[in-house]
Design a protein around this motif. Structure first.
Motif, mmCIF file in Angstrom:
data_model
loop_
_atom_site.group_PDB
_atom_site.id
_atom_site.type_symbol
_atom_site.label_atom_id
_atom_site.label_comp_id
_atom_site.label_asym_id
_atom_site.label_seq_id
_atom_site.Cartn_x
_atom_site.Cartn_y
_atom_site.Cartn_z
ATOM 1 N N ASP A 314 0.737 -1.234 -0.056
ATOM 2 C CA ASP A 314 -0.027 -0.483 -0.188
ATOM 3 C C ASP A 314 0.400 0.905 -0.208
ATOM 4 N N LEU A 315 1.578 1.381 0.839
ATOM 5 C CA LEU A 315 2.606 2.387 0.927
ATOM 6 C C LEU A 315 3.113 2.404 -0.489
ATOM 7 N N VAL A 316 4.492 2.144 -1.668
ATOM 8 C CA VAL A 316 4.229 2.210 -2.819
ATOM 9 C C VAL A 316 2.931 2.450 -3.641
ATOM 10 N N THR A 317 2.178 1.583 -3.410
ATOM 11 C CA THR A 317 1.385 2.506 -4.569
ATOM 12 C C THR A 317 0.994 3.341 -4.234
ATOM 13 N N TYR A 318 0.606 4.148 -3.235
ATOM 14 C CA TYR A 318 0.125 4.347 -3.255
ATOM 15 C C TYR A 318 1.290 5.814 -3.180
ATOM 16 N N LEU A 319 2.595 6.051 -2.950
ATOM 17 C CA LEU A 319 3.416 7.238 -3.275
ATOM 18 C C LEU A 319 3.470 7.038 -4.693
ATOM 19 N N HIS A 320 3.803 6.234 -5.389
ATOM 20 C CA HIS A 320 4.040 6.154 -6.898
ATOM 21 C C HIS A 320 2.962 7.231 -7.781
ATOM 22 N N HIS A 321 2.218 7.514 -7.084
ATOM 23 C CA HIS A 321 0.913 8.730 -7.479
ATOM 24 C C HIS A 321 0.400 9.268 -6.627
ATOM 25 N N HIS A 322 1.051 9.503 -5.707
ATOM 26 C CA HIS A 322 0.846 10.410 -5.032
ATOM 27 C C HIS A 322 1.837 10.843 -4.082
ATOM 28 N N GLY A 323 1.433 12.350 -3.494
ATOM 29 C CA GLY A 323 2.848 12.658 -2.355
ATOM 30 C C GLY A 323 3.478 14.102 -3.092
ATOM 31 N N HIS A 324 3.379 13.615 -4.204
ATOM 32 C CA HIS A 324 4.391 15.138 -4.318
ATOM 33 C C HIS A 324 4.481 16.068 -4.275
ATOM 34 N N GLU A 325 5.849 17.132 -4.232
ATOM 35 C CA GLU A 325 5.330 18.629 -3.747
ATOM 36 C C GLU A 325 4.786 19.798 -3.997
ATOM 37 N N GLU A 326 4.602 18.968 -5.354
ATOM 38 C CA GLU A 326 3.655 20.105 -6.223
ATOM 39 C C GLU A 326 2.912 19.092 -6.752
ATOM 40 N N LYS A 327 1.414 19.332 -7.368
ATOM 41 C CA LYS A 327 0.266 18.895 -7.205
ATOM 42 C C LYS A 327 0.508 18.247 -8.681
ATOM 43 N N LEU A 328 0.058 17.133 -9.133
ATOM 44 C CA LEU A 328 -0.311 16.526 -10.119
ATOM 45 C C LEU A 328 -1.468 16.273 -10.645
ATOM 46 N N PRO A 329 -1.568 16.535 -11.774
ATOM 47 C CA PRO A 329 -2.554 16.518 -12.511
ATOM 48 C C PRO A 329 -3.797 14.933 -12.688
ATOM 49 N N TRP A 330 -4.683 14.585 -12.553
ATOM 50 C CA TRP A 330 -6.034 13.174 -13.146
ATOM 51 C C TRP A 330 -6.642 14.276 -14.072
ATOM 52 N N TYR A 331 -6.572 13.400 -14.934
ATOM 53 C CA TYR A 331 -7.586 13.536 -16.007
ATOM 54 C C TYR A 331 -8.618 12.860 -16.663
ATOM 55 N N ARG A 332 -9.726 12.690 -17.123
ATOM 56 C CA ARG A 332 -11.070 12.817 -17.929
ATOM 57 C C ARG A 332 -10.811 13.181 -19.077
ATOM 58 N N GLY A 333 -11.761 12.118 -19.938
ATOM 59 C CA GLY A 333 -12.566 12.610 -21.809
ATOM 60 C C GLY A 333 -10.871 12.461 -22.207
ATOM 61 N N LYS A 334 -11.660 13.286 -23.469
ATOM 62 C CA LYS A 334 -10.685 13.314 -24.324
ATOM 63 C C LYS A 334 -9.033 14.309 -23.982
ATOM 64 N N GLU A 335 -8.958 14.680 -22.575
ATOM 65 C CA GLU A 335 -7.861 15.005 -21.780
ATOM 66 C C GLU A 335 -6.518 14.012 -21.552
ATOM 67 N N TRP A 336 -7.465 13.371 -21.407
ATOM 68 C CA TRP A 336 -6.498 11.540 -20.930
ATOM 69 C C TRP A 336 -6.354 10.951 -22.224
ATOM 70 N N SER A 337 -4.222 10.908 -21.918
ATOM 71 C CA SER A 337 -4.087 9.889 -22.891
ATOM 72 C C SER A 337 -3.738 8.976 -22.749
ATOM 73 N N TYR A 338 -2.709 7.801 -22.636
ATOM 74 C CA TYR A 338 -2.037 6.674 -21.779
ATOM 75 C C TYR A 338 -0.859 7.654 -22.000
ATOM 76 N N LEU A 339 -0.058 8.497 -22.426
ATOM 77 C CA LEU A 339 1.465 8.869 -22.505
ATOM 78 C C LEU A 339 0.775 9.702 -20.414
ATOM 79 N N ARG A 340 -0.156 10.687 -20.938
ATOM 80 C CA ARG A 340 0.360 12.192 -20.015
ATOM 81 C C ARG A 340 -0.754 11.192 -18.822
#
Length: 451
Positions: A314-340
């Motif tokens: 749980d620690l590793v999985t969570y921190l690989h997608h959360h907790g950076h010092e700057e907020k990172l985006p999440w996407y919906r709709g046409k804004e999402w792509s595999y790369l982004r």
């Protein structure tokens, strides 16, 4: 990029940060409804964007963004000029550019090398258990629990490689090894493999991601107080994995053990049944051993290390997608792509644990190209950095043990609670009741307007 002049603050126009498209043109008109500085809310409105791709068809669209305002200052010698790197903007490179930068040998899967890691880990696991049973001393048991829990986690990572097909080119070998490893730590191999594939295929998507994805504000507000507390208060989030296997995350239905779950398609039914039967056989074996050597001894030898493994996962999985010092985006709709979506994942440094858990901390390249074996991930990451540029976030160096990550976890759980119900590019927002303040400095966001 839109630019503006804040003459009353002496700030120059922002420089253009991204390349112009190779074909066609981009025209933008911008209005600034209001700007308030010094950590106050800013509301920006961009009425329209028109894109011409060099064809007779013209596409007009309006970006739908819920975004934090962050203007990073540079040295005063530059007369107050401020540069804003937008992590949610489409990158100026393609997935193929990253792939081309990675040496060809990094894609080669060597089953003998993979088996050598398997033999090493299994030998350590049995060696630790035999030593603990022989010594049977309360001074030694805590050391054993920490070490064996970490080794159970290492077994999981090797089984995880089997699920991705990066263990070998032989699907049957991957399946056999994956079942043996994952069943031994009470993970349904195919059930988890399929849901984890869904996670990789939809990483960074608010609704479609599978693992530690954001809750929309609507779903978050419907949670009872107990569920909110359990989800965002340590140590409860670090004990979530077994419950996730049975019932998934809030807002999603199904079970990794049920072949009729929404997680699976009909053709995967036999695989799920097979893995559930293997899991059941392991549970029966553990029950039999509890009768043979006693439940307390089994708790010490297996039960406590199992929960240590769950905490690691749980620690590793969570921190690989959360907790950076700057907020990172999440996407919906046409804004999402595999790369982004993949570019919002994070690498982490675990010190001495890096080699033990097979360099799973090199997570960005793993997410983009999960078929790369773990023993090539470091080299592949170094080769890709020149292409990734600012979209790669260098992990903070760890001491021998990664205690620094505890602070990242605590901060994130206090601040990252839900995302807006609207907007195709969204960022985590905070519930003041959980964060302990009206709004955190890292959570200064654009409110009242979804661009």
């Amino acid at each position: 990029m839109a630019s503006w002049v804040l003459s009353e603050c002496g700030i120059r126009p922002l420089p253009q940060l991204f390349r112009r498209p190779r074909t066609g043109f981009v025209s933008r008109q911008s209005n600034i409804e209001s700007v308030q500085l010094k950590n106050r809310t800013a509301v920006l409105k961009f009425p329209s964007i028109s894109v011409s791709a060099g064809s007779s068809r013209e596409r007009k669209w309006v970006p739908n963004v819920s975004a934090p305002l962050k203007i990073a200052s540079v040295d005063g010698d530059e007369r107050g000029e401020r540069i804003n790197f937008d992590p949610g903007a489409p990158p100026p490179f393609k997935l193929a550019d990253i792939r081309a930068a990675i040496p060809k040998h990094c894609w080669v899967r060597d089953p003998w090398r993979s088996m050598s890691y398997l033999v090493r880990d299994v030998a350590v696991v049995f060696g630790l258990a035999a030593t603990a049973a022989y010594v049977n001393n309360w001074v030694f048991w805590p050391l054993y629990w920490a070490a064996q829990g970490t080794m159970f986690w290492a077994l999981f990572v090797l089984g995880h490689d089997c699920g991705h097909g990066s263990f070998s080119n032989n699907p049957k070998l991957n399946s056999v090894v994956g079942h043996l490893l994952h069943s031994s730590i009470l993970v349904p191999y195919h059930g988890w493999r399929i849901s984890h594939r869904t996670h990789h295929q939809n990483h960074g998507h608010v609704e479609n991601d599978e693992s530690w994805h954001p809750l929309s504000e609507k779903i978050y507000r419907k949670l009872d107080a107990v569920t909110r507390t359990l989800r965002f208060t340590i140590p409860f989030p670090l004990l979530a994995y077994p419950f996730y296997l049975w019932s998934r995350s809030p807002g999603k239905a199904g079970s990794h053990f049920d072949p009729h779950s929404d997680l699976f398609v009909p053709s995967e039914k036999k695989d799920v049944i097979t893995s559930t039967l293997c899991w059941t056989a392991m549970a029966a074996l553990l029950a039999g051993l509890s009768f043979a050597i006693g439940p307390i001894q089994m708790l010490k030898l297996y039960g406590v290390p199992y929960w240590g493994f769950v905490i690691w996962l749980d620690l590793v999985t969570y921190l690989h997608h959360h907790g950076h010092e700057e907020k990172l985006p999440w996407y919906r709709g046409k804004e999402w792509s595999y790369l982004r979506g993949g570019l919002t994942t994070l690498d982490r440094d675990y010190g001495w644990i890096n080699n033990i858990h097979h360099d799973i901390g090199t997570h960005v390249i793993h997410h983009l190209f999960p078929q790369i074996p773990h023993y090539h991930l470091i080299e592949a990451t170094e080769a890709a950095k020149a292409v990734l540029g600012k979209y790669y976030r260098e992990p903070k160096k760890s001491g021998p043990l990664p205690f620094h990550l505890i602070g990242n976890l605590i901060t994130s759980l206090k601040q990252d609670h839900y995302v807006s119900d609207t907007g195709d590019v969204v960022f985590y927002e905070s519930d003041p009741k959980l964060s302990g303040s009206s709004i955190s400095e890292r959570d200064t966001i654009v409110k009242g307007n979804r661009l």
